[in-house]
Design a protein around this motif. Structure first.
Motif, PDB file in Angstrom:
ATOM      1  N   ILE A  21      -2.931 -46.182  16.780  1.00 50.40           N
ATOM      2  CA  ILE A  21      -3.378 -45.817  15.433  1.00 50.40           C
ATOM      3  C   ILE A  21      -3.925 -47.071  14.770  1.00 50.40           C
ATOM      4  O   ILE A  21      -3.174 -47.996  14.470  1.00 50.40           O
ATOM      5  N   ARG A  28      -6.628 -42.084   7.357  1.00 50.78           N
ATOM      6  CA  ARG A  28      -6.873 -40.649   7.488  1.00 50.78           C
ATOM      7  C   ARG A  28      -5.549 -39.878   7.520  1.00 50.78           C
ATOM      8  O   ARG A  28      -5.405 -38.833   6.877  1.00 50.78           O
ATOM      9  N   LEU A  29      -4.563 -40.413   8.236  1.00 52.16           N
ATOM     10  CA  LEU A  29      -3.252 -39.751   8.297  1.00 52.16           C
ATOM     11  C   LEU A  29      -2.591 -39.732   6.925  1.00 52.16           C
ATOM     12  O   LEU A  29      -1.992 -38.741   6.520  1.00 52.16           O
ATOM     13  N   HIS A  32      -4.085 -37.135   4.882  1.00 47.40           N
ATOM     14  CA  HIS A  32      -3.623 -35.839   5.381  1.00 47.40           C
ATOM     15  C   HIS A  32      -2.249 -35.510   4.778  1.00 47.40           C
ATOM     16  O   HIS A  32      -2.023 -34.409   4.296  1.00 47.40           O
ATOM     17  N   GLU A  40       5.417 -29.528   4.642  1.00 50.64           N
ATOM     18  CA  GLU A  40       4.944 -30.024   5.932  1.00 50.64           C
ATOM     19  C   GLU A  40       5.081 -31.548   6.008  1.00 50.64           C
ATOM     20  O   GLU A  40       5.523 -32.088   7.023  1.00 50.64           O
ATOM     21  N   GLY A  43       8.609 -32.355   6.327  1.00 53.78           N
ATOM     22  CA  GLY A  43       9.049 -31.944   7.662  1.00 53.78           C
ATOM     23  C   GLY A  43       8.849 -33.061   8.667  1.00 53.78           C
ATOM     24  O   GLY A  43       9.725 -33.338   9.490  1.00 53.78           O
ATOM     25  N   LEU A  44       7.707 -33.730   8.567  1.00 54.34           N
ATOM     26  CA  LEU A  44       7.436 -34.854   9.472  1.00 54.34           C
ATOM     27  C   LEU A  44       8.407 -35.998   9.208  1.00 54.34           C
ATOM     28  O   LEU A  44       8.995 -36.564  10.131  1.00 54.34           O
ATOM     29  N   ALA A  47      11.796 -35.104  10.536  1.00 53.37           N
ATOM     30  CA  ALA A  47      11.850 -35.072  12.003  1.00 53.37           C
ATOM     31  C   ALA A  47      11.959 -36.486  12.562  1.00 53.37           C
ATOM     32  O   ALA A  47      12.694 -36.735  13.524  1.00 53.37           O
TER      33      ALA A  47
ATOM     34  N   ILE B  12       7.905 -34.291  18.126  1.00 49.07           N
ATOM     35  CA  ILE B  12       6.637 -34.181  18.862  1.00 49.07           C
ATOM     36  C   ILE B  12       5.766 -33.106  18.202  1.00 49.07           C
ATOM     37  O   ILE B  12       4.580 -33.313  17.947  1.00 49.07           O
ATOM     38  N   GLU B  14       5.886 -32.041  15.140  1.00 50.36           N
ATOM     39  CA  GLU B  14       5.414 -32.478  13.814  1.00 50.36           C
ATOM     40  C   GLU B  14       4.277 -33.487  13.945  1.00 50.36           C
ATOM     41  O   GLU B  14       3.298 -33.424  13.204  1.00 50.36           O
ATOM     42  N   PHE B  15       4.389 -34.413  14.878  1.00 49.36           N
ATOM     43  CA  PHE B  15       3.310 -35.388  15.087  1.00 49.36           C
ATOM     44  C   PHE B  15       2.034 -34.671  15.526  1.00 49.36           C
ATOM     45  O   PHE B  15       0.938 -35.049  15.121  1.00 49.36           O
ATOM     46  N   LYS B  17       0.882 -31.960  14.664  1.00 47.97           N
ATOM     47  CA  LYS B  17       0.184 -31.294  13.564  1.00 47.97           C
ATOM     48  C   LYS B  17      -0.807 -32.225  12.862  1.00 47.97           C
ATOM     49  O   LYS B  17      -1.661 -31.773  12.104  1.00 47.97           O
ATOM     50  N   LEU B  18      -0.646 -33.537  13.063  1.00 45.92           N
ATOM     51  CA  LEU B  18      -1.513 -34.499  12.375  1.00 45.92           C
ATOM     52  C   LEU B  18      -2.924 -34.441  12.944  1.00 45.92           C
ATOM     53  O   LEU B  18      -3.105 -34.153  14.130  1.00 45.92           O
ATOM     54  N   PRO B  19      -3.928 -34.720  12.118  1.00 47.78           N
ATOM     55  CA  PRO B  19      -5.307 -34.639  12.607  1.00 47.78           C
ATOM     56  C   PRO B  19      -5.574 -35.714  13.658  1.00 47.78           C
ATOM     57  O   PRO B  19      -5.170 -36.859  13.482  1.00 47.78           O
ATOM     58  N   GLY B  20      -6.225 -35.329  14.737  1.00 48.25           N
ATOM     59  CA  GLY B  20      -6.586 -36.296  15.774  1.00 48.25           C
ATOM     60  C   GLY B  20      -5.458 -36.660  16.713  1.00 48.25           C
ATOM     61  O   GLY B  20      -5.614 -37.510  17.579  1.00 48.25           O
ATOM     62  N   ILE B  21      -4.276 -36.037  16.531  1.00 49.05           N
ATOM     63  CA  ILE B  21      -3.138 -36.321  17.407  1.00 49.05           C
ATOM     64  C   ILE B  21      -2.901 -35.104  18.293  1.00 49.05           C
ATOM     65  O   ILE B  21      -2.515 -34.044  17.810  1.00 49.05           O
ATOM     66  N   ARG B  23      -1.203 -33.299  21.927  1.00 46.61           N
ATOM     67  CA  ARG B  23       0.145 -33.167  22.481  1.00 46.61           C
ATOM     68  C   ARG B  23       0.630 -34.464  23.144  1.00 46.61           C
ATOM     69  O   ARG B  23       1.732 -34.933  22.892  1.00 46.61           O
TER      70      ARG B  23
END
Lengths: 199, 199
Positions: A21, A28-29, A32, A40, A43-44, A47, B12, B14-15, B17-21, B23
């Motif tokens: 990153i 950007r993150l 977001h 949400e 939630g991150l 987690a 995993i 939750e991560f 869900k982030l843009p550009g990330i 599995r």
């Protein structure tokens, strides 16, 4: 960045510490996080906190675990005569996702890498020897990475376990299913030829 | 993934869900979180929670803020005769990082995009008109993105503000410093030629 709020700067800075990153991605993150529903975003955060507070290493195999033993060591249906040795929990996870191995694992938590200053003492080798001594393993499958360091680590372990009456194996090397022969390299072809099997 | 701990699966997920990330990246980030010192992992969790709980929009310009007014609106040294209109807080941040504008901003929180169902009512246009009516602005600099939608939004705003005695400008278009003429495209060259300046 003098004009950005401290909380925003802080979260950008924290995101930028993550592997892969960069600064722009971190920004950007952060935006977001500010845009998604609050549940949400939290939630991150939860987690991350949760995984760091609840997950530790299995006392037997050093896989990730939330209890004393990981779910694999605690599973009575696993074959206790086979032990697969991997470098990291993520290697174990890759094997589990493939669903092709039903025995137990031992996670080294690294590989012997003299150039990085990682010697045998920093791995879970003592515990491995202890398990092999006390266990009922008939086969130890070395599944370290197919790299110079992974191979070196496997060799070191096979010497370490030479005194025990177990059969030592390693994952097969060769051409990968679905690959194109023309684009493989010399090492791969040499492995594939050396390990050729009867049709 | 049956064998992975619930906390790990959760982080995993939750991560991812982030843009550009994807599995795989999410798995890598999760293992990173498990490997770094606990304070660093919790630092990220806290920064995310903190930014989402403390940051909201400035009541004047809709920049991100931790107080009623953002740090720019609250800064007495800013030039209150110039107003720069941007789509998003990140555009504002890009301009601030460049350090080339000393006036105030107005963040639209979007652009007019009929195809995405975003009309003028969903932007902060009413508040913009209100600010221009009450303020002492002499110049409004449109800094929406150089896209069809950004240009359309700028046009809409210039109509909206036509009744006020302010000069309306927009960011210059042309070739970018450091670029190679050969690799620019027709639109860029047309802009550059149309806006040519006396040497």
């Amino acid at each position: 960045m003098a004009q950005v709020s401290d909380s925003v700067s802080k979260v950008i800075e924290e995101f930028a510490k993550l592997p892969g990153i960069g600064r722009k991605s971190a920004e950007r993150l952060a935006y977001h996080i500010l845009r998604v529903p609050k549940t949400e975003a939290l939630g991150l955060a939860d987690a991350i906190r949760n995984v760091r507070e609840n997950v530790h290493y299995c006392s037997s195999c050093f896989n990730l675990a939330e209890a004393e033993l990981c779910s694999i060591c605690a599973d009575p249906r696993r074959d206790r005569t086979q032990l697969c040795v991997v470098e990291q929990p993520r290697d174990l996870m890759a094997l589990e996702q493939a669903g092709v191995f039903r025995g137990l694992y031992h996670v080294l938590l690294g590989r012997i890498a003299p150039l990085d200053g990682i010697g045998p003492d920093q791995l879970t080798l003592q515990q491995l020897v202890q398990r092999v001594r006390q266990g009922e393993f008939q086969e130890i499958v070395m599944a370290t990475n197919p790299t110079v360091e992974g191979d070196g680590t496997a060799l070191h372990i096979s010497n370490l376990l030479a005194e025990f009456p177990v059969s030592m194996t390693r994952l097969a090397r060769g051409i990968t299913t679905g690959s194109i022969l023309e684009y493989t390299n010399k090492e791969i072809l040499a492995d594939a030829l050396a390990g050729r099997q009867r049709l």
